[in-house]
Design a protein around this motif. Structure first.
Motif, PDB file in Angstrom:
ATOM      1  N   ARG A  13       5.653  -2.214  -1.858  1.00  0.00           N
ATOM      2  CA  ARG A  13       5.733  -0.835  -2.343  1.00  0.00           C
ATOM      3  C   ARG A  13       7.140  -0.369  -2.710  1.00  0.00           C
ATOM      4  O   ARG A  13       7.293   0.463  -3.607  1.00  0.00           O
ATOM      5  N   LEU A 323       4.181   3.945   4.420  1.00  0.00           N
ATOM      6  CA  LEU A 323       3.466   2.832   3.789  1.00  0.00           C
ATOM      7  C   LEU A 323       1.980   2.869   4.133  1.00  0.00           C
ATOM      8  O   LEU A 323       1.123   2.603   3.276  1.00  0.00           O
ATOM      9  N   LEU A 326       0.411   5.478   1.956  1.00  0.00           N
ATOM     10  CA  LEU A 326       0.209   5.011   0.585  1.00  0.00           C
ATOM     11  C   LEU A 326      -1.032   4.133   0.484  1.00  0.00           C
ATOM     12  O   LEU A 326      -1.795   4.227  -0.487  1.00  0.00           O
ATOM     13  N   GLU A 330      -4.226   4.959  -1.909  1.00  0.00           N
ATOM     14  CA  GLU A 330      -4.749   4.018  -2.897  1.00  0.00           C
ATOM     15  C   GLU A 330      -6.240   3.775  -2.681  1.00  0.00           C
ATOM     16  O   GLU A 330      -7.001   3.604  -3.646  1.00  0.00           O
ATOM     17  N   GLN A 340       0.612   7.298  -7.762  1.00  0.00           N
ATOM     18  CA  GLN A 340       1.211   6.270  -6.915  1.00  0.00           C
ATOM     19  C   GLN A 340       1.614   6.790  -5.535  1.00  0.00           C
ATOM     20  O   GLN A 340       2.415   6.193  -4.842  1.00  0.00           O
TER      21      GLN A 340
END
Length: 383
Positions: A13, A323, A326, A330, A340
């Motif tokens: 990432r 992280l 994220l 997603e 994103q």
């Protein structure tokens, strides 16, 4: 979790090498904007030359590592020009070899109230790119006041006039509040007349010490972006940062290269406070006190280089949480392909943790933008 697993998650990432480094030469600001997020803007802590020299050592190491490497150094935080020209020059001199070699570009984000002809000479001498914070014409700029509560619009305009007379180009950044979000056209007309080459539209966010004010809603933001898209079509001369980003995304998808968008890694954006403390991922986290995350400190530039600090970043609790967030975005969000993932600071300030997903920032600055474009296209097809 094993170290190699953490490294793999990080490398998937986040870029190992920063393109941008934010420096906070002073926490002090001569203004007292009602929506400001900075907790220490009344303190006059200032960066010393030894901190700047340590940054130069790190930037030199980074740019030595590969051909055509360049680092954008953004001078930000309170009001950088409040440092004064002599102290600012003391910090800049150690960058000169790298700057003249094209390995460093200096940027400054300023409220422009302190800019004079002498400051213009200074900015030109060190090759600064300039960003000016202004929220539109006087009627929309009322949140930007000095410490006595007086409006600052005329002082900012005076500083911009100095920039224009000196031939210094500048970008504009406007904070769009719940009070001004219904008036995009006066804002955009003003920015176009002002002469900035690009404009960034920051819909007000809940962050730092700015957590109690009413925030714009998804519905308001969608209408704002729809009207902004319409205005931009009529006035193509002004580049609007957010629309340009969306245009880049659409262009890649139209040419069959959409996968490249998702492969772009997140810049870790090392932010270096006046005392040398380094914060990653979001400049707004710098100076925030939270023992759970060791106050978001990743290290101190006087003790470690940025390369060394970034090599250990995967071990930081708040980076690991980000992280994880994220990954959850997603897996669950229909807007992730474009967005994103929300900014680290927004997750923390809105949700209290970084492994969370949706924020109002997501809704007003990313989801609303996509929805506005979709609504525009649908209405045009129906016409």
């Amino acid at each position: 979790m094993r170290d190699d697993t953490l490294i793999t998650a990080y490398d998937r990432r986040i870029a190992s090498v920063p393109h941008t480094v934010v420096l906070q030469p002073t926490s002090f600001c001569n203004l007292d904007c009602t929506y400001c997020y900075l907790p220490d803007r009344e303190r006059r802590s200032t960066m010393t030359p030894d901190v700047a020299e340590a940054v130069v050592l790190s930037v030199s190491e980074i740019t030595d590592a590969g051909p055509d490497r360049r680092v954008d150094v953004i001078w930000h935080a309170g009001e950088p020009l409040a440092l004064g020209r002599r102290r600012f020059a003391d910090l800049l001199e150690s960058f000169e070899v790298l700057r003249q070699a094209g390995r460093v570009h200096h940027y400054v984000q300023t409220n422009a109230t302190l800019i004079t002809d002498s400051w213009c000479e200074f900015l030109t001498r060190y090759g600064f790119r300039v960003g000016v914070s202004i929220d539109g014409p006087a009627a929309l700029n009322v949140q930007r006041v000095d410490r006595a509560g007086r409006p600052t619009f005329s002082r900012t305009i005076r500083g911009i006039e100095h920039l224009r007379q000196a031939g210094i180009g500048f970008s504009g950044i406007a904070v769009v509040t719940a009070d001004s979000i219904t008036r995009p056209e006066p804002l955009l007309d003003f920015l176009a007349r002002l002469g900035c080459h690009t404009a960034g539209l920051n819909i007000e966010e809940a962050e730092g010490v700015n957590t109690a004010r009413q925030q714009p809603t998804l519905r308001q933001a969608t209408e704002f972006w729809q009207r902004t898209i319409a205005w931009s079509r009529r006035n193509p001369g002004l580049i609007i940062r957010e629309l340009a980003r969306l245009g880049d995304y659409l262009a890649l998808n139209r040419t069959g290269l959409g996968h490249e968008w998702g492969q772009r890694l997140i810049d870790p954006i090392p932010t270096i406070a006046a005392n040398g403390d380094v914060t990653l991922l979001s400049p707004e986290l710098s100076g925030i006190t939270d023992p759970r995350y060791d106050d978001f400190r990743a290290g101190n530039i006087r003790d470690q280089t940025l390369t060394s600090i970034l090599a250990q970043a995967h071990r930081l609790t708040y980076v690991q949480e980000f992280l994880s967030g994220l990954d959850r975005c997603e897996a669950t969000c229909a807007f992730f392909d474009f967005c994103q993932g929300a900014q680290a600071g927004n997750r923390y300030f809105e949700n209290g943790r970084l492994d969370t997903t949706e924020t109002n920032y997501c809704r007003t600055s990313r989801q609303a933008l996509i929805t506005a474009l979709s609504d525009t296209v649908r209405e045009e097809h129906a016409a």
